[in-house]
Design a protein around this motif. Structure first.
Motif, PDB file in Angstrom:
ATOM      1  N   ILE A  61      30.884 -12.840  11.277  1.00  0.00           N
ATOM      2  CA  ILE A  61      30.443 -11.524  11.730  1.00  0.00           C
ATOM      3  C   ILE A  61      30.591 -10.511  10.606  1.00  0.00           C
ATOM      4  N   GLU A  62      29.781  -9.491  10.680  1.00  0.00           N
ATOM      5  CA  GLU A  62      29.833  -8.392   9.734  1.00  0.00           C
ATOM      6  C   GLU A  62      31.202  -7.715   9.814  1.00  0.00           C
ATOM      7  N   CYS A  63      31.755  -7.335   8.667  1.00  0.00           N
ATOM      8  CA  CYS A  63      33.090  -6.738   8.627  1.00  0.00           C
ATOM      9  C   CYS A  63      33.101  -5.521   7.718  1.00  0.00           C
ATOM     10  N   ASP A  64      34.095  -4.686   7.909  1.00  0.00           N
ATOM     11  CA  ASP A  64      34.318  -3.545   7.029  1.00  0.00           C
ATOM     12  C   ASP A  64      34.622  -4.078   5.628  1.00  0.00           C
ATOM     13  N   PRO A  65      33.819  -3.736   4.622  1.00  0.00           N
ATOM     14  CA  PRO A  65      34.051  -4.278   3.272  1.00  0.00           C
ATOM     15  C   PRO A  65      35.402  -3.895   2.687  1.00  0.00           C
ATOM     16  N   ASN A  66      36.024  -2.850   3.213  1.00  0.00           N
ATOM     17  CA  ASN A  66      37.324  -2.423   2.689  1.00  0.00           C
ATOM     18  C   ASN A  66      38.478  -3.289   3.182  1.00  0.00           C
ATOM     19  N   THR A  67      38.245  -4.085   4.228  1.00  0.00           N
ATOM     20  CA  THR A  67      39.338  -4.894   4.782  1.00  0.00           C
ATOM     21  C   THR A  67      39.041  -6.387   4.792  1.00  0.00           C
ATOM     22  N   ILE A  68      37.810  -6.801   4.500  1.00  0.00           N
ATOM     23  CA  ILE A  68      37.454  -8.209   4.668  1.00  0.00           C
ATOM     24  C   ILE A  68      38.227  -9.122   3.725  1.00  0.00           C
ATOM     25  N   ASP A  69      38.524  -8.678   2.503  1.00  0.00           N
ATOM     26  CA  ASP A  69      39.268  -9.542   1.583  1.00  0.00           C
ATOM     27  C   ASP A  69      40.627  -9.903   2.164  1.00  0.00           C
ATOM     28  N   GLU A  70      41.297  -8.921   2.740  1.00  0.00           N
ATOM     29  CA  GLU A  70      42.611  -9.167   3.336  1.00  0.00           C
ATOM     30  C   GLU A  70      42.499 -10.045   4.575  1.00  0.00           C
ATOM     31  N   LEU A  71      41.504  -9.769   5.425  1.00  0.00           N
ATOM     32  CA  LEU A  71      41.397 -10.468   6.705  1.00  0.00           C
ATOM     33  C   LEU A  71      40.878 -11.887   6.569  1.00  0.00           C
ATOM     34  N   SER A  72      40.256 -12.215   5.443  1.00  0.00           N
ATOM     35  CA  SER A  72      39.746 -13.571   5.251  1.00  0.00           C
ATOM     36  C   SER A  72      40.738 -14.467   4.512  1.00  0.00           C
TER      37      SER A  72
ATOM     38  N   PRO B 210      35.542  -4.535  21.457  1.00  0.00           N
ATOM     39  CA  PRO B 210      34.477  -3.654  20.982  1.00  0.00           C
ATOM     40  C   PRO B 210      34.296  -3.784  19.474  1.00  0.00           C
ATOM     41  N   THR B 211      33.146  -3.349  18.998  1.00  0.00           N
ATOM     42  CA  THR B 211      32.791  -3.468  17.586  1.00  0.00           C
ATOM     43  C   THR B 211      33.407  -2.331  16.774  1.00  0.00           C
ATOM     44  N   ASN B 212      33.740  -2.628  15.526  1.00  0.00           N
ATOM     45  CA  ASN B 212      34.235  -1.606  14.615  1.00  0.00           C
ATOM     46  C   ASN B 212      33.167  -0.520  14.452  1.00  0.00           C
TER      47      ASN B 212
ATOM     48  N   CYS C 135      32.058  -9.458  19.748  1.00  0.00           N
ATOM     49  CA  CYS C 135      31.602  -8.938  18.450  1.00  0.00           C
ATOM     50  C   CYS C 135      30.339  -9.650  17.981  1.00  0.00           C
ATOM     51  N   MET C 136      30.285 -10.973  18.188  1.00  0.00           N
ATOM     52  CA  MET C 136      29.102 -11.735  17.800  1.00  0.00           C
ATOM     53  C   MET C 136      27.889 -11.285  18.612  1.00  0.00           C
ATOM     54  N   THR C 137      28.087 -11.080  19.899  1.00  0.00           N
ATOM     55  CA  THR C 137      26.994 -10.614  20.754  1.00  0.00           C
ATOM     56  C   THR C 137      26.505  -9.246  20.308  1.00  0.00           C
ATOM     57  N   SER C 138      27.434  -8.363  19.968  1.00  0.00           N
ATOM     58  CA  SER C 138      27.061  -7.039  19.470  1.00  0.00           C
ATOM     59  C   SER C 138      26.247  -7.153  18.189  1.00  0.00           C
ATOM     60  N   GLN C 139      26.645  -8.067  17.308  1.00  0.00           N
ATOM     61  CA  GLN C 139      25.911  -8.264  16.058  1.00  0.00           C
ATOM     62  C   GLN C 139      24.489  -8.749  16.327  1.00  0.00           C
ATOM     63  N   VAL C 140      24.354  -9.705  17.232  1.00  0.00           N
ATOM     64  CA  VAL C 140      23.024 -10.196  17.599  1.00  0.00           C
ATOM     65  C   VAL C 140      22.185  -9.059  18.173  1.00  0.00           C
ATOM     66  N   ALA C 141      22.780  -8.249  19.040  1.00  0.00           N
ATOM     67  CA  ALA C 141      22.044  -7.145  19.657  1.00  0.00           C
ATOM     68  C   ALA C 141      21.587  -6.133  18.620  1.00  0.00           C
ATOM     69  N   ARG C 142      22.447  -5.831  17.658  1.00  0.00           N
ATOM     70  CA  ARG C 142      22.129  -4.792  16.674  1.00  0.00           C
ATOM     71  C   ARG C 142      21.094  -5.244  15.647  1.00  0.00           C
ATOM     72  N   TYR C 143      21.050  -6.561  15.373  1.00  0.00           N
ATOM     73  CA  TYR C 143      20.152  -7.055  14.331  1.00  0.00           C
ATOM     74  C   TYR C 143      18.977  -7.873  14.868  1.00  0.00           C
ATOM     75  N   CYS C 144      19.148  -8.521  16.002  1.00  0.00           N
ATOM     76  CA  CYS C 144      18.094  -9.399  16.536  1.00  0.00           C
ATOM     77  C   CYS C 144      17.802  -9.096  17.998  1.00  0.00           C
TER      78      CYS C 144
ATOM     79  N   ALA D 107      18.868  -8.025  27.458  1.00  0.00           N
ATOM     80  CA  ALA D 107      20.148  -7.362  27.691  1.00  0.00           C
ATOM     81  C   ALA D 107      21.261  -8.210  27.113  1.00  0.00           C
ATOM     82  N   THR D 108      22.354  -7.554  26.737  1.00  0.00           N
ATOM     83  CA  THR D 108      23.546  -8.270  26.288  1.00  0.00           C
ATOM     84  C   THR D 108      24.773  -7.661  26.944  1.00  0.00           C
ATOM     85  N   ALA D 109      25.845  -8.457  26.969  1.00  0.00           N
ATOM     86  CA  ALA D 109      27.100  -8.021  27.587  1.00  0.00           C
ATOM     87  C   ALA D 109      28.263  -8.578  26.786  1.00  0.00           C
TER      88      ALA D 109
END
Length: 496
Positions: free
Chosen positions: A120-131, A207-209, A185-194, A200-202
């Motif tokens: 999933i898409e992540c905040d670039p400022n925190t992804i290095d730490e979280l991965s 919730p998304t960042n 979060c994955m569902t939100s990503q699909v909704a926002r991009y595809c 409808a999505t649920a």
């Protein structure tokens, strides 16, 4: 209508695993205050194939109910698992297969490709730490590579959609997605991009960042367009620490994002049914629903699928031009016809679905014990009080005042007469003495009494309170966390 059959399981009450692998294919069931399972469905089929253009092999699970009619166009529901879970795990922790048995639609439960964690898409400022590798029991994220549209898991969703259309008689206008936790979060990503592919999505539990939803200047980031949206929030859940915002701000931003896209900038229709708190927003382009559940931890309620289908998915389809067509849902998105809410310090109230002004703001009064305590005191009760004049307006009564408002007589439409006086914990009801929860008080040139007492005693209503908001209605209802905050915003006029 086809009948739902609930199978008796074999409870494993000693289980403490997030997803006990022994459940798969068995009759074992587990129950926890965020995830409750059903018996593994016999019609759940597992698939391992390469269907994306990158050649990777994926796993997913399909559920085709016996009620499926290949001669009819059939809705399709994707359901996305949480982090460290699986497609079959998401299946047993929801009631989607039960609802599918009754309604005849098809479900697909994909596995995340890597580490049981969606990319999933992540905040670039925190992804290095979280991965980076985390302590045992704490999952690390898959570091995103390329654009969102290039993520393998997103490609899998679209490839699965095409495959399901080829194998079954899918109604292309009635394709839906729901997810739990990281699946939210994955569902939100699909909704926002595809989102163009979905009506409808649920989502429930995460919730998304907001940094991924709004540009720095405040505009929304969206490629998917308008669609009906459902957001399930749980009282004891907390948003991820790395968002850098508190729960209230994150949930508010997630709601606001879809209200902007769906042009749903209107007051909600509010209803509380048991522990489920609903806010229905009806937009010009699409609708938004918030369900806030009292006394639940992270995850999803077992009936979340039923709620989503009955109140949202059952009444929407996406037309070929991308617009949405709405028909009546199986359960009406109706507000509580008889309900009152007040917020401490606010001079507005919620009455039968609308914001109304009060003569003076709601205030809190404490009932004290101090006799025999050598000057100390104990608070025996704390009550939100409202002007008697407000009660007359809200409940269609007639008010008579004396001594500059320090005494008041309220006649209700049924003929009962209540009389109150400043400083007296007693009142008269049809000329008989009755003790209230606390004494009547005089403030801001208004005589106040406890709203809780009046609603319980005079109307036999259910009353609940959360964080300075009191909600009263004529049926079983328990106010929860996020709806109380939403009511605060409405009654205080604060939406920032």
């Amino acid at each position: 209508m086809n009948k739902i059959t609930l199978l008796a399981g074999e409870p494993n009450d000693a289980n403490r695993d997030y997803l006990p692998e022994a459940i798969k294919g068995s009759r074992m069931v587990v129950n926890e205050n965020g995830n409750n399972s059903q018996v593994y469905p016999k019609n759940l089929k597992e698939f391992h194939e390469s269907i994306t253009d990158d050649g990777l092999t994926d796993t997913w699970f399909e559920y085709v109910p016996e009620s499926y009619d290949p001669a009819k166009k059939t809705p399709l529901v994707f359901s996305m698992h949480g982090g460290l879970m699986t497609g079959w795990g998401q299946c047993i922790y929801t009631s989607w297969t039960h609802v599918a048995d009754r309604e005849g639609f098809i479900c697909v439960f994909p596995n995340a490709h890597d580490k049981r964690m969606w990319m999933i898409e992540c905040d670039p400022n925190t992804i290095d730490e979280l991965s980076q590798p985390m302590p045992e029991g704490i999952p690390s994220l898959n570091e995103p590579t390329g654009t969102v549209e290039e993520y393998h898991d997103l490609k899998l969703v679209l490839a699965l959609l095409n495959r399901m259309k080829q194998r079954y008689n899918i109604d292309e206008g009635r394709v839906f997605m729901q997810g739990m936790s990281m699946g939210d979060c994955m569902t939100s990503q699909v909704a926002r991009y595809c989102g163009v592919h979905f009506a409808a999505t649920a989502g429930s539990g995460c919730p998304t960042n907001p940094l991924l939803m709004f540009a720095p200047e405040g505009s929304v980031i969206n490629k998917g367009g308008a669609m009906d949206i459902w957001q399930s929030r749980l009282e004891h859940d907390r948003t991820p620490f790395h968002y850098g915002l508190d729960d209230r701000a994150v949930v508010r931003k997630n709601l606001e994002y879809w209200k902007i896209i769906n042009e749903a900038d209107v007051p909600p229709v509010i209803s509380i049914r048991g522990e489920k708190n609903f806010a229905f927003y009806r937009g010009k382009k699409a609708n938004v629903v918030l369900m806030d559940v009292k006394n639940r931890d992270h995850g999803q309620t077992f009936d979340d699928a039923e709620m989503v289908w009955d109140y949202l998915f059952s009444g929407v389809r996406k037309e070929p031009d991308g617009t949405l067509a709405h028909t009546p849902t199986q359960q009406e998105q109706a507000g509580d016809a008889l309900a009152v809410a007040v917020c401490e310090g606010a001079d507005n109230a919620w009455v039968n679905g609308a914001v109304v002004s009060m003569k003076a703001p709601a205030l809190r009064w404490e009932k004290l014990k101090y006799h025999g305590l050598n000057g100390d005191q104990i608070v025996r009760g704390s009550y939100l009080c409202v002007p008697v004049a407000f009660l007359a307006d809200a409940f269609g009564g007639t008010l008579e005042e004396d001594e500059n408002g320090r005494r008041a007589s309220l006649t209700l439409p049924d003929g009962r007469v209540f009389a109150f006086a400043e400083g007296c914990i007693g009142c008269t009801v049809d000329n008989r003495i009755e003790a209230m929860l606390c004494e009547a008080i005089y403030r801001d040139e208004s005589l106040y009494i406890s709203l809780e007492w009046f609603c319980r005693f005079a109307l036999n209503w259910q009353v609940s309170e959360y964080d300075g908001v009191l909600y009263a209605t004529d049926h079983y209802s328990v106010l929860s966390r996020y709806l109380s905050w939403l009511l605060q915003d409405l009654l205080r006029g604060d939406n920032e």
